[in-house]
Design a protein around this motif. Structure first.
Motif, PDB file in Angstrom:
ATOM      1  N   PRO A 137       0.551   5.320  -7.134  1.00  0.00           N
ATOM      2  CA  PRO A 137       1.455   5.273  -5.983  1.00  0.00           C
ATOM      3  C   PRO A 137       0.770   5.814  -4.728  1.00  0.00           C
ATOM      4  O   PRO A 137       0.051   6.813  -4.787  1.00  0.00           O
ATOM      5  CB  PRO A 137       2.619   6.179  -6.406  1.00  0.00           C
ATOM      6  CG  PRO A 137       2.602   6.146  -7.896  1.00  0.00           C
ATOM      7  CD  PRO A 137       1.152   6.046  -8.277  1.00  0.00           C
ATOM      8  N   GLY A 138       0.986   5.131  -3.614  1.00  0.00           N
ATOM      9  CA  GLY A 138       0.403   5.563  -2.352  1.00  0.00           C
ATOM     10  C   GLY A 138      -0.957   4.972  -2.060  1.00  0.00           C
ATOM     11  O   GLY A 138      -1.444   5.067  -0.918  1.00  0.00           O
ATOM     12  N   MET A 161       4.788  -0.720  -8.306  1.00  0.00           N
ATOM     13  CA  MET A 161       4.044   0.433  -8.808  1.00  0.00           C
ATOM     14  C   MET A 161       3.791   1.486  -7.722  1.00  0.00           C
ATOM     15  O   MET A 161       3.134   2.485  -7.971  1.00  0.00           O
ATOM     16  CB  MET A 161       2.726  -0.032  -9.420  1.00  0.00           C
ATOM     17  CG  MET A 161       2.919  -0.900 -10.671  1.00  0.00           C
ATOM     18  SD  MET A 161       1.404  -1.785 -11.208  1.00  0.00           S
ATOM     19  CE  MET A 161       0.416  -0.397 -11.786  1.00  0.00           C
ATOM     20  N   GLY A 162       4.307   1.242  -6.515  1.00  0.00           N
ATOM     21  CA  GLY A 162       4.251   2.256  -5.467  1.00  0.00           C
ATOM     22  C   GLY A 162       3.096   2.166  -4.513  1.00  0.00           C
ATOM     23  O   GLY A 162       2.863   3.087  -3.723  1.00  0.00           O
ATOM     24  N   ALA A 163       2.349   1.056  -4.533  1.00  0.00           N
ATOM     25  CA  ALA A 163       1.198   0.901  -3.644  1.00  0.00           C
ATOM     26  C   ALA A 163       1.637   0.375  -2.273  1.00  0.00           C
ATOM     27  O   ALA A 163       2.723  -0.198  -2.114  1.00  0.00           O
ATOM     28  CB  ALA A 163       0.179  -0.046  -4.259  1.00  0.00           C
ATOM     29  N   GLU A 164       0.760   0.573  -1.300  1.00  0.00           N
ATOM     30  CA  GLU A 164       0.874  -0.088   0.007  1.00  0.00           C
ATOM     31  C   GLU A 164       0.094  -1.394  -0.114  1.00  0.00           C
ATOM     32  O   GLU A 164      -1.105  -1.374  -0.348  1.00  0.00           O
ATOM     33  CB  GLU A 164       0.282   0.802   1.105  1.00  0.00           C
ATOM     34  CG  GLU A 164       0.314   0.191   2.487  1.00  0.00           C
ATOM     35  CD  GLU A 164      -0.396   1.074   3.512  1.00  0.00           C
ATOM     36  OE1 GLU A 164      -0.756   0.561   4.596  1.00  0.00           O
ATOM     37  OE2 GLU A 164      -0.616   2.274   3.232  1.00  0.00           O
ATOM     38  N   VAL A 165       0.765  -2.535   0.034  1.00  0.00           N
ATOM     39  CA  VAL A 165       0.177  -3.820  -0.314  1.00  0.00           C
ATOM     40  C   VAL A 165      -0.222  -4.606   0.936  1.00  0.00           C
ATOM     41  O   VAL A 165       0.597  -4.822   1.835  1.00  0.00           O
ATOM     42  CB  VAL A 165       1.146  -4.661  -1.169  1.00  0.00           C
ATOM     43  CG1 VAL A 165       0.503  -5.992  -1.546  1.00  0.00           C
ATOM     44  CG2 VAL A 165       1.551  -3.890  -2.433  1.00  0.00           C
ATOM     45  N   ASP A 205      -8.172   0.719  -1.450  1.00  0.00           N
ATOM     46  CA  ASP A 205      -8.457   1.523  -2.633  1.00  0.00           C
ATOM     47  C   ASP A 205      -8.632   0.654  -3.878  1.00  0.00           C
ATOM     48  O   ASP A 205      -9.385   1.005  -4.792  1.00  0.00           O
ATOM     49  CB  ASP A 205      -7.329   2.526  -2.881  1.00  0.00           C
ATOM     50  CG  ASP A 205      -7.140   3.470  -1.703  1.00  0.00           C
ATOM     51  OD1 ASP A 205      -8.125   4.121  -1.309  1.00  0.00           O
ATOM     52  OD2 ASP A 205      -6.015   3.539  -1.168  1.00  0.00           O
ATOM     53  N   VAL A 206      -7.915  -0.470  -3.918  1.00  0.00           N
ATOM     54  CA  VAL A 206      -8.037  -1.431  -5.012  1.00  0.00           C
ATOM     55  C   VAL A 206      -8.040  -2.824  -4.398  1.00  0.00           C
ATOM     56  O   VAL A 206      -7.238  -3.118  -3.508  1.00  0.00           O
ATOM     57  CB  VAL A 206      -6.879  -1.307  -6.031  1.00  0.00           C
ATOM     58  CG1 VAL A 206      -6.959  -2.410  -7.085  1.00  0.00           C
ATOM     59  CG2 VAL A 206      -6.887   0.066  -6.696  1.00  0.00           C
ATOM     60  N   VAL A 207      -8.956  -3.681  -4.871  1.00  0.00           N
ATOM     61  CA  VAL A 207      -9.035  -5.069  -4.406  1.00  0.00           C
ATOM     62  C   VAL A 207      -8.770  -5.989  -5.598  1.00  0.00           C
ATOM     63  O   VAL A 207      -9.443  -5.901  -6.627  1.00  0.00           O
ATOM     64  CB  VAL A 207     -10.417  -5.395  -3.803  1.00  0.00           C
ATOM     65  CG1 VAL A 207     -10.513  -6.884  -3.453  1.00  0.00           C
ATOM     66  CG2 VAL A 207     -10.675  -4.542  -2.575  1.00  0.00           C
ATOM     67  N   TYR A 208      -7.795  -6.862  -5.432  1.00  0.00           N
ATOM     68  CA  TYR A 208      -7.426  -7.843  -6.457  1.00  0.00           C
ATOM     69  C   TYR A 208      -7.887  -9.209  -5.957  1.00  0.00           C
ATOM     70  O   TYR A 208      -7.392  -9.700  -4.942  1.00  0.00           O
ATOM     71  CB  TYR A 208      -5.913  -7.799  -6.640  1.00  0.00           C
ATOM     72  CG  TYR A 208      -5.333  -8.724  -7.691  1.00  0.00           C
ATOM     73  CD1 TYR A 208      -4.969  -8.242  -8.946  1.00  0.00           C
ATOM     74  CD2 TYR A 208      -5.106 -10.068  -7.422  1.00  0.00           C
ATOM     75  CE1 TYR A 208      -4.399  -9.077  -9.899  1.00  0.00           C
ATOM     76  CE2 TYR A 208      -4.549 -10.907  -8.368  1.00  0.00           C
ATOM     77  CZ  TYR A 208      -4.194 -10.406  -9.605  1.00  0.00           C
ATOM     78  OH  TYR A 208      -3.643 -11.233 -10.546  1.00  0.00           O
ATOM     79  N   ASP A 209      -8.841  -9.836  -6.669  1.00  0.00           N
ATOM     80  CA  ASP A 209      -9.497 -11.010  -6.100  1.00  0.00           C
ATOM     81  C   ASP A 209      -9.619 -12.182  -7.083  1.00  0.00           C
ATOM     82  O   ASP A 209     -10.529 -12.195  -7.915  1.00  0.00           O
ATOM     83  CB  ASP A 209     -10.889 -10.641  -5.584  1.00  0.00           C
ATOM     84  CG  ASP A 209     -11.627 -11.861  -5.044  1.00  0.00           C
ATOM     85  OD1 ASP A 209     -10.962 -12.820  -4.620  1.00  0.00           O
ATOM     86  OD2 ASP A 209     -12.867 -11.859  -5.061  1.00  0.00           O
TER      87      ASP A 209
END
Length: 320
Positions: A137-138, A161-165, A205-209
């Motif tokens: 989260p965050g 899941m609480g992420a900034e998208v 912080d996370v990259v979905y590709d």
């Protein structure tokens, strides 16, 4: 029974009349109601998918339907039970004989179209974000190809899941669909600078590709230290060559994911994920986005929607 088959690579599917299969020990016979299409189906037609079945083969990686027959030794399912399955092949047909242990019972609240749009798209994104990347989260999640079949579920799950998208897609219409799925920030890949905008937001912080190519390169250079990158596919046609010096300097992690491989490698990863996802669906926290539903006879037109990138979310073929 009728089935849409790949007879030769790089050719349209052919509608065939085939003998109905009989369930072998450990299998069930399923009367298929719907089949969800995926980018991998296009690769099978081209002959470039990581699994290369002998031709002719009935296309269709994921299906939903009703159990109408049991092979010897099957005790976990019953005739009449509704299931969904990631079968790899065989979904574009009226019947399929498939292993009982790959079938996922589906709740009464889930209709056949949602069921056929559910397993691969949500399963891929959930395993990627939760099991592989440990999204917290965050954190700021950057989703490339965000309006596509898997990308849109990554937006939805990332927000849940609480992420900034941050969603990247081409064109205002597709970006509006990403916004409706929960995206906090929108980037038009056809006209805007992905790297500059993501860095201005504070970095990824996370990259979905699922795209690869130039978009992967831009995303990697917009990553924060200790970011995790998830290369899931290469819809751009270009497999990125990852410079190790950038990984080293920023302490980045690149986490490959072939979701279907866990069916053999570690099945509990998939079953645990499905259990959580179906719970969320029943609680009304997930809703598959299906842009097109076409009949079996129009499976080639349905595949063209994926090929031309005209679909958003999932394309489903109605079998019965």
């Amino acid at each position: 029974m009728r089935a849409m088959q790949v007879i030769a690579h790089d050719q349209e599917l052919s509608l065939q009349n085939l003998e109905m299969p009989k369930p072998q020990p450990g299998q069930v016979l399923v009367q298929i109601e719907t089949c969800g299409l995926n980018f991998g189906d296009l690769l099978i037609i081209k002959g470039t998918y990581q699994e290369k079945p002998e031709l002719p083969v009935t296309l269709g990686m994921e299906l939903a339907g009703r159990v109408v027959g049991l092979g010897d030794g099957v005790e976990t399912l019953e005739v009449g039970q509704r299931i969904a399955a990631y079968s790899g092949f065989g979904g574009l047909a009226e019947y399929a004989a498939i292993p009982a242990d790959i079938c996922v019972p589906i709740p009464d609240a889930m209709d056949a179209v949602d069921a056929a749009a559910f397993l691969i798209a949500y399963g891929t994104s959930h395993v990627a974000l939760d099991y592989k990347a440990h999204l917290k989260p965050g954190e700021r999640l950057l989703v490339l190809g965000a309006s596509g079949g898997v990308g849109l579920t990554a937006v939805e799950l990332g927000k849940l899941m609480g992420a900034e998208v941050v969603a990247v897609a081409r064109g205002a219409q597709k970006l509006e669909i990403c916004k409706a799925a929960g995206a906090d920030h929108l980037i038009d890949s056809g006209s805007e600078d992905i790297r500059a905008i993501v860095k201005s937001l504070g970095g990824a912080d996370v990259v979905y590709d699922p795209i690869g190519g130039e978009q992967f390169k831009a995303a990697m250079r917009a990553c924060n230290p200790e970011a995790r990158l998830l290369p899931l596919g290469f819809a751009s046609g270009e497999v990125p060559q990852i410079p190790a010096n950038i990984l080293l300097v920023k302490n980045l992690s690149v986490l490959g994911l072939y979701w279907g491989g866990y069916a053999r490698l570690k099945p509990s990863v998939l079953t645990d994920s499905f259990r959580r996802l179906i719970d969320w669906y029943e609680a009304g926290r997930l809703k598959p986005h299906v842009s097109h539903v076409l009949p079996l006879e129009q499976a080639n037109e349905a595949l063209d929607l994926l090929r031309r990138r005209e679909a958003t979310g999932k394309v489903v073929v109605q079998i019965s």
